[in-house]
Scaffold this motif. Structure first.
Motif, short mmCIF file in Angstrom:
data_model
loop_
_atom_site.label_atom_id
_atom_site.label_comp_id
_atom_site.label_asym_id
_atom_site.label_seq_id
_atom_site.Cartn_x
_atom_site.Cartn_y
_atom_site.Cartn_z
N LEU A 132 36.90 -11.86 23.57
CA LEU A 132 36.63 -11.65 22.03
C LEU A 132 35.45 -10.76 21.59
O LEU A 132 35.37 -10.22 21.10
N ARG A 135 34.55 -7.28 24.01
CA ARG A 135 34.85 -6.66 22.98
C ARG A 135 34.23 -6.35 21.62
O ARG A 135 34.06 -4.87 21.13
N LEU A 136 33.98 -6.73 20.65
CA LEU A 136 33.21 -6.59 19.61
C LEU A 136 31.96 -6.02 20.28
O LEU A 136 31.34 -5.44 19.54
N ASP A 138 31.71 -4.54 22.50
CA ASP A 138 32.01 -2.97 23.29
C ASP A 138 31.64 -2.50 21.93
O ASP A 138 31.43 -1.26 21.84
N ILE A 139 32.79 -2.68 21.28
CA ILE A 139 32.81 -1.28 19.58
C ILE A 139 30.93 -1.46 19.32
O ILE A 139 30.72 -0.41 18.88
N LEU A 141 28.41 -1.45 21.15
CA LEU A 141 27.80 -0.68 22.34
C LEU A 141 28.06 1.17 21.60
O LEU A 141 27.60 1.95 22.12
N SER A 142 29.68 1.05 21.18
CA SER A 142 29.85 2.61 21.44
C SER A 142 29.21 2.96 19.85
O SER A 142 29.68 4.42 19.59
N PHE A 143 28.74 2.52 18.76
CA PHE A 143 28.84 2.79 17.45
C PHE A 143 26.95 3.42 17.60
O PHE A 143 26.29 2.54 17.92
N PRO A 144 27.18 4.81 18.16
CA PRO A 144 25.63 5.42 18.03
C PRO A 144 24.96 5.01 16.71
O PRO A 144 25.19 4.03 15.67
N ALA A 145 23.66 4.45 17.13
CA ALA A 145 22.37 3.84 16.49
C ALA A 145 22.68 5.13 14.97
O ALA A 145 22.29 4.91 13.95
N TYR A 174 23.28 -5.19 23.55
CA TYR A 174 23.19 -5.42 24.68
C TYR A 174 21.77 -6.83 24.91
O TYR A 174 22.48 -7.24 26.08
#
Lengths: 300, 550, 325
Positions: A132, A135-136, A138-139, A141-145, A174
């Motif tokens: 869990l 996966r969080l 992952d979300i 990190l895929s959100f651009p700053a 990170y």
């Protein structure tokens, strides 16, 4: 949490020994001296420089874009020149440093605290919790700053605190990812199994055993990330979502200076860039040495 | 770079060689003789500051889209570099009476697929404009004045307007005419309530090139979104042949890199280099510049809402309701200093909403700078210690917008009005502004029609939905007398009379100090030495007007 | 193994749903796209018509239900700005970004690991110090600043490389790639280096830190004592053991390189996804932003899956599934 991460190993090693170890590297000492100077200048900015660049009444647009060494209307010399608003670059850099350091350090500390807690938990608990949490991550990190910054900006308004929140929100993942990677390896090692056999509390195992052994890679990442946070703050300014324009940070000064890079008015971009460089080199010299000193295995 | 250049030179040499061999044999000689034949197969690469959102000429009423459109699709009427009307697909036009216009169409014009241009193409175009799916900003704003269209013969159009509508020719210059035949619309007839057709062309059909069939000087060749659009010369063009066989448009939206691309020789010409770099470009040995005053004024809008959204220190009252306070703020602004320091001299101080030479400019209108007078007025109005104010501004929309706002804040602060700047990206700014969340904001207005009615109608007239007034009036200001002056002007077909009326209206508007003009933007083009371009007030970069200087 | 992958996919699906809700609400909160998109000349009537055409007149939850409904059918909506399907728009830009990201990673790994090893094995040598100090430069300067410097040096002053754009492309597997033509490669060098600098520094530091630590471990000491060739010690024992943090971070960074190439792509006018994303955010083009994020989330999940699989190859002590049973 953050103070725990910084001091945890110190419990095992007396502070003095740490300091002596640290002082053995002359470059690190030089870095520390520069860093202390920078921090002092930033803290006492108002008394160090001739102008308060955040006070619009002290600026005069007619003094704008003056070359270094020009004499301004205020009676003092602009040693590093002025920007388009008539801001004394030296004053702006010192004030900007304060903002940038604040942003970089606070954002990194928050991100570190959250990331370490979450990453350790994931690695130690394993199984569902791990899945869990990862996966969080992952979300996250895929959100651009920039998207996070923009959304926060819209919801909360503009300000240094929002930038800190945005940077921390970008970076915690990170740390979580990195510490989980190392903790997964450590968790399988004999000393943890031994600790578990002793039926020590989970919290104690995590904080006293797992954490110190996972720290070295983390400190590498963290020193990099303080610098990165400052650079990222500059990038946000470059994209138009940084700190307020009338209170420029170092990053903002660089971003505005960027527009003058081709123009020949070199001082607007060069000096803030140099200031950033010196600061970050100093932080890293200190950070690198700290890492070597803190590393339990290199100490033996 | 070097490699690429060598490639290009090789290709050019090959092509020009071929050209020389075939020239004597080809009958196109006559055509080429009419224009100075390019010494070699000529390619023009232009770095643009923005990319069209689609190639569909009717999809989005937006500057870059119209720029792209003007190469391939033409309109009945067009504008010259000074924004004066000139014939394009219509050879001539006249107002038959107050509500009837007659347009004589140019004969012998063919579309890129070889079919002839007739009145039906215009009818089909007007019919298609309201039927573009997902259009984020439709051209219907320019066709709504049309009440009826008749075509007594294929080269005559009779256009009826519901009421006297002097702006009709101007509005007909804004949209490009597509081929009715290519889109299968030969039988479509005009109906004010909505034309009937089985289906309408999709935006995708233009993007992929299949419907890129116009009458313009260039033919569409290829298009890669975000990367480049390539055009080829239309050898059958009815007007003067452009000097370029191939034109490449490359979007380079960041300012610095665009200038670098020109300096590095990647592109031959760029749009709007940043004002900071103009000096450097002027001193570069192989670059020349062209610049023209634009139709865009940068202004401050002062809101007179009952409860001011971003003013504090006045016990909740709105000081801007007092004309003396507004006058004080206008007097505080040193426009010359802004132009000199922030705009690096590449702008012109503004005293009204369109520069001299534009239709409706009133030479008698002036604005002044006087900080002492400003302080005095503030004291008279009961604010000797000033108040606190937040100035809203976008930071990525106009040239140096946030820097100008900071300079203004500095000047306001100097007369005692402590001013903060809230600079945000345009997406946040416009939403906030449109919700009237700023007491004072900085914005710009470009008059597409090139006449004074445009800014007056939009910025300061009372919002009246039916008349289309006050669409950008976010100040809560309302002056019925000014609205009345506009009503009269907009119903006057006689150009000379209308100009007098507009001049009187702009005087009244500027004196109200609601929309305070700051400066007119100047549009700059930078190009390789050896090219020349007549700078355009409407800011479009048109490859057909770029010529290798002799 | 199969169970592991299936569970991963299920978790990821939850992520995707959560994210689309967040993004949807977030962009809705920023502002109304019509405010940015519509011509200022438009009147109230046209404004209302445009809002209706884009479906923005409905309340947010209704817009969201509509979005979910068509998303389940594979349609992520039509771009507000470009008027074409959002997913297609994103996928069309994907190869350019992927190419750039992979080149950047290649540069980072090929240069970073040897340099880091060197600095780790000889930490007090001059070369070691120079490498470490140099690596600080890589991440201390903002990308846009370095990018502009690269352009000024190599494109404007020296004229060796083009200043931006993608150059000529050639087709492979039906997709246009730059690296297949000489002109395309020339265009690729500067942006790839710009994007790689930060990763390069990171790889150098990770490799050095790992090397220093591993070099002191008993098994390495033992291998030395046994008289194994230094090359073998470095190649087999050290390299293999420093790879775990490097692989973790690289896996992360490949994703982030793709997701955050925004700045490099803006500076070099590179027609990739990052450029599309920033433009879409600035124009509040919600369908494109969501499509972009879905693509990147998918990418991250796949990359992380691969990273975890690589872990188990590199270090058999980590067993997949994480179960303690």
């Amino acid at each position: 949490m953050s103070s725990v991460t910084a001091r945890a190993p110190a419990v095992e090693t007396p502070f003095l020994r740490l300091a002596r170890d640290f002082a053995r590297s002359r470059t690190a000492l030089a870095g520390l001296a520069v860093l202390v100077l920078i921090v002092l200048a930033a803290l006492f900015a108002r008394w160090v420089v001739p102008q308060d660049p955040y006070d619009l009444a002290q600026l005069d647009i007619l003094d704008g874009m003056m070359a270094p060494g020009s004499l301004g209307g205020g009676g003092w010399t602009y040693w590093l020149g002025t920007d388009d608003q008539g801001r004394d670059m030296l004053s702006a850099i010192v004030f900007g440093l304060r903002t940038s350091l604040l942003v970089g350090v606070v954002a990194t500390l928050i991100a570190l605290a959250v990331g370490v807690a979450v990453g350790l938990l994931a690695a130690y608990a394993g199984d569902r919790v791990d899945g869990l949490i990862m996966r969080l991550v992952d979300i996250q990190l895929s959100f651009p700053a920039i998207l996070i910054a923009l959304i926060l900006l819209a919801l909360l308004g503009k300000g240094v605190d929002k930038v800190i929140v945005a940077l921390a929100a970008v970076q915690w993942a990170y740390y979580a990812r990195t510490i989980r990677g190392s903790a997964l390896v450590e968790r399988r090692k004999e000393y943890i199994e031994a600790a578990q056999c002793l039926a020590l509390p989970h919290r104690r195992i995590m904080m006293r055993h797992l954490l110190p052994n996972c720290l070295p890679p983390l400190i590498v990442v963290a020193t990099v990330q303080v610098a990165h946070a400052i650079a990222l703050e500059a990038t946000l300014s470059f994209l138009g979502v940084g700190v307020p324009v009338t209170q420029p940070s170092l990053g903002m000064l660089i971003a505005s200076g960027y527009q003058y890079m081709l123009s020949g008015d070199y001082w607007v971009s060069l000096f803030p860039g140099l200031a950033l460089l010196v600061t970050i080199v100093a932080i890293n010299l200190v950070g690198d040495r700290l890492r070597d000193v803190l590393n339990p295995r290199l100490n033996h | 770079m070097a490699l690429r250049d060598r490639h290009r030179r090789l290709a050019d040499a090959l092509r020009s060689g071929t050209l020389k061999h075939t020239l004597p044999a080809v009958a196109a000689l006559a055509l080429l003789a009419a224009v100075p034949a390019p010494a070699r197969a000529a390619t023009l690469t232009v770095g643009t500051s923005a990319e069209p959102s689609a190639l569909d000429p009717h999809y989005h009423n937006l500057g870059p889209n119209t720029r792209a459109r003007k190469h391939v699709f033409e309109s009945l009427v067009s504008m010259d570099a000074k924004m004066r009307l000139q014939p394009e697909l219509a050879e001539s036009w006249r107002a038959v009476d107050e509500t009837t216009w007659e347009f004589k169409l140019r004969k012998g014009v063919t579309f890129h697929d070889g079919t002839e241009f007739t009145a039906q193409d215009f009818v089909y175009t007007v019919c298609r404009i309201p039927n573009v799916a997902n259009s984020p900003s439709s051209f219907t704003v320019y066709t709504k004045g049309i009440a009826g269209i008749e075509a007594p013969d294929p080269h005559t159009l009779i256009i009826k307007t519901g009421k006297p509508y002097p702006l009709l020719p101007v509005e007909l210059s804004t949209f490009g005419i597509i081929s009715a035949k290519a889109a299968g619309g030969e039988a479509v007839t005009f109906d004010k309530a909505g034309c009937k057709a089985d289906s309408w062309p999709t935006t995708q059909a233009f993007n992929d090139g299949s419907l890129m069939i116009g009458t313009g000087p260039f033919k569409h060749k290829s298009y890669t979104k975000g990367d480049r659009q390539i055009l080829e010369r239309n050898p059958d063009y009815w007007g003067p042949q452009p000097a370029w066989d191939t034109v490449v448009f490359r979007p380079i939206t960041s300012d610095g890199p665009r200038v670098a691309a020109l300096l590095a020789g990647d592109v031959d010409m760029i749009e709007s280099p940043p004002v900071q770099d103009i000096e450097r470009l002027k001193s570069a040995p192989n670059v020349s510049l062209a610049q023209a005053q634009s139709n865009r004024v940068i202004y401050l809008a002062l809101g007179v809402q009952d409860t001011p959204p971003t003013i504090t220190g006045t016990d909740g009252k709105n000081p801007l309701k007092d004309p003396r306070v507004r006058k004080a703020l206008s007097l505080a602004v040193d426009r010359d200093a802004i132009v000199k320091r922030i705009m690096m001299g590449v702008a012109e101080p503004a005293n009204q909403y369109l520069p001299a030479g534009f239709y409706g400019n009133n030479p008698e209108v002036t604005v002044a700078t006087d900080a002492n007078k400003a302080k005095q007025l503030l004291a008279e109005a009961g604010y000797p210690k000033g108040f606190q104010l937040t100035l809203g501004t976008p930071n990525d929309r106009y040239i140096n917008d946030d820097k100008v706002a900071q300079a203004v804040a500095q000047m306001f602060t100097r007369i005692g009005v402590q001013t903060q700047v809230d600079a945000t990206t345009a997406n946040v700014f416009f939403s906030k502004r449109n919700k009237q969340e700023y007491s004072v904001f900085l914005a710009g207005w470009g008059a597409d029609s090139g006449e004074m009615s445009s800014p007056l109608k939009a910025l300061i007239a009372t919002p009246i939905k039916e008349k289309g007034y006050g669409t950008t009036n976010y100040t809560s200001y309302s002056d019925p007398e000014l609205d009345g002056m506009l009503d009269t002007a907009l119903a006057t077909v006689d150009d000379a009379k209308r100009e007098k009326l507009l001049q009187a209206a702009v005087k009244r508007a500027v004196d109200a100090d609601i929309i305070i003009p700051l400066h007119y933007e100047v549009t700059v083009w930078a190009m390789k030495k050896g090219l020349s371009y007549e700078p355009r007030a409407d800011q479009y970069t048109l490859a057909q007007k770029v010529t290798p200087a002799k | 193994m199969l169970v592991f992958i299936l569970r991963r996919l299920a978790q990821s699906a939850v992520v995707v749903v959560a994210m689309s809700v967040l993004v949807f609400a977030g962009i809705f909160a920023i502002g109304n796209p019509i405010d940015v998109l519509i011509s200022p000349e438009a009147d109230e009537i046209e404004r209302a018509a445009a809002i209706a055409r884009l479906g923005l007149d409905k309340p947010m939850h209704e817009q969201f239900i509509r979005f979910v409904d068509s998303a389940l059918g594979g349609d992520l909506g039509t771009s507000f700005v470009h008027g074409v399907p959002a997913l297609g728009l994103v996928l069309q830009r994907f190869p350019a970004t992927l190419e750039l990201a992979l080149c950047a990673m290649l540069v980072a790994v090929v240069l970073g690991i040897p340099l880091g090893l060197w600095a780790g094995l000889k930490p007090d040598s001059l070369a070691g110090r120079v490498i470490m100090t140099g690596s600080i430069l890589g991440f201390s300067l903002p990308t846009f600043w370095v990018g502009m410097m690269l352009i000024m040096a190599f494109a404007v002053t020296l004229g060796w490389l083009p200043a931006g754009g993608r150059g000529e492309t050639a087709s492979l597997l039906g997709v246009q790639w730059s690296f297949l033509t000489a002109d395309g490669l020339a265009h690729l060098i500067l942006p790839a280096v710009n994007l790689a600098l930060f990763k390069l520094s990171l790889v150098i530091r990770l490799a050095r830190a790992g090397t220093r630590e591993v070099a002191l471990q008993d098994y390495v000491k033992f291998a030395r004592a046994k008289g194994l060739a230094p090359a073998r010690i470095v190649g087999v024992h050290i390299l293999k053991n420093i790879m775990i943090p490097v692989v973790t971070v690289l896996g992360l960074e490949l994703g982030s390189v793709i997701a955050f190439s925004v700045v490099t792509e803006s500076v070099f006018a590179w027609p990739g996804m990052g450029k599309l994303l920033i433009d879409s955010i600035l124009q509040l083009d919600r369908p494109v932003v969501i499509a972009y994020l879905l693509v990147t989330v998918l990418l991250f999940v796949v990359i992380n899956l691969i990273v975890d699989l690589v872990y188990s190859v590199l270090d058999p002590r980590i067993r997949l599934g994480g179960g303690r049973a």
